[in-house]
Design an enzyme around this catalytic site. Sequence first.
Site, PDB file in Angstrom:
ATOM      1  N   GLY A 294      24.826 -87.894  18.048  1.00 46.28           N
ATOM      2  CA  GLY A 294      25.140 -88.667  16.372  1.00 46.28           C
ATOM      3  C   GLY A 294      24.087 -89.954  17.308  1.00 46.28           C
TER       4      GLY A 294
ATOM      5  CD  GLN B  13      24.617 -95.418  18.224  1.00 44.71           C
ATOM      6  OE1 GLN B  13      24.572 -95.179  17.574  1.00 44.71           O
ATOM      7  NE2 GLN B  13      24.431 -95.366  19.965  1.00 44.71           N
TER       8      GLN B  13
ATOM      9  CB  CYS C 110      27.406 -94.890  23.759  1.00 40.54           C
ATOM     10  SG  CYS C 110      26.750 -95.711  22.428  1.00 40.54           S
ATOM     11  CG  LEU C 111      22.315 -91.799  22.259  1.00 36.39           C
ATOM     12  CD1 LEU C 111      21.464 -91.622  20.925  1.00 36.39           C
ATOM     13  CD2 LEU C 111      21.846 -90.619  23.450  1.00 36.39           C
TER      14      LEU C 111
ATOM     15  CG  HIS D 274      31.095 -92.913  19.741  1.00 37.83           C
ATOM     16  ND1 HIS D 274      31.617 -92.806  21.076  1.00 37.83           N
ATOM     17  CD2 HIS D 274      29.574 -92.860  19.690  1.00 37.83           C
ATOM     18  CE1 HIS D 274      30.808 -93.184  21.943  1.00 37.83           C
ATOM     19  NE2 HIS D 274      29.435 -93.934  21.055  1.00 37.83           N
ATOM     20  CD  GLU D 275      27.464 -91.535  17.039  1.00 40.03           C
ATOM     21  OE1 GLU D 275      27.421 -92.871  16.093  1.00 40.03           O
ATOM     22  OE2 GLU D 275      27.217 -90.951  17.920  1.00 40.03           O
TER      23      GLU D 275
ATOM     24  CG  HIS E 164      28.015 -97.369  17.076  1.00 40.73           C
ATOM     25  ND1 HIS E 164      27.702 -97.829  18.302  1.00 40.73           N
ATOM     26  CD2 HIS E 164      28.118 -95.842  17.585  1.00 40.73           C
ATOM     27  CE1 HIS E 164      27.698 -97.250  19.494  1.00 40.73           C
ATOM     28  NE2 HIS E 164      27.986 -95.792  19.467  1.00 40.73           N
TER      29      HIS E 164
HETATM   30 ZN   LIG Z   1      27.753 -94.465  20.255  1.00 44.22          ZN
END
Ligand SMILES: [Zn+2]
Length: 194
Positions: A44, A49, A92-93, A134-135, A138
């Site tokens: 995701g 991000q 998380c990226l 989670h997204e 963000h």
């Molecule tokens: Zn993340």
Amino acid sequence: LLKIVQYPHPTLRWKSKPLRRVDAELHKIIREMFDAMYEARGVGLAANQVDLPYRLFIVNLTADPAETDQEQVFLNPVLSKPKGQVESEEGCLSLPGLYAEVMRPERITLNAYNLAGQELSADLDGLFARVVQHETDHLDGVLFIDRLSPTKRLATKEVLGEFEAVFDDRRRLGELPDDAAVAARLEELERLRC
Ligand SMILES: [Zn+2]
């Protein structure tokens, strides 16, 4: 190409406003978001991000670029009807290499629009429910580290300090704009589509 920004980049704390305009350029941006997500082996990715102020995220739970029919785009997502509580490991990226157990509702209802402008509503559980929460966090400027218990948060302190030191160094070298420049750019993009 779009680059994934890392903690503590200020765009990760940006609260995105709903999108009002979907154009060809946005379609192109979303395609590039998928490319960036696959390169980082994620499932995701939220717009902030990749340093964009739009209220959208993408998902492919397989993380496999060949599985294009599993690609999903959610615009202006709204979550409701949380049920149950379950703890599970997240990463998380924007915080590569950091993993921790996060408590979240087990099931959730998601309302959103797809790229074709169709409204969708889905009751989610399992990994899908977790990724969507989670997204969506963000898009409100919330990171999974904000949701850790005080003990677990303490355990991440050293790693977060390393990310902060790298970020400060890059700023000193002029590789990253200051907070005011970041905000000015995001506000300009917002005026275009939000
Ligand atoms: Zn993340």
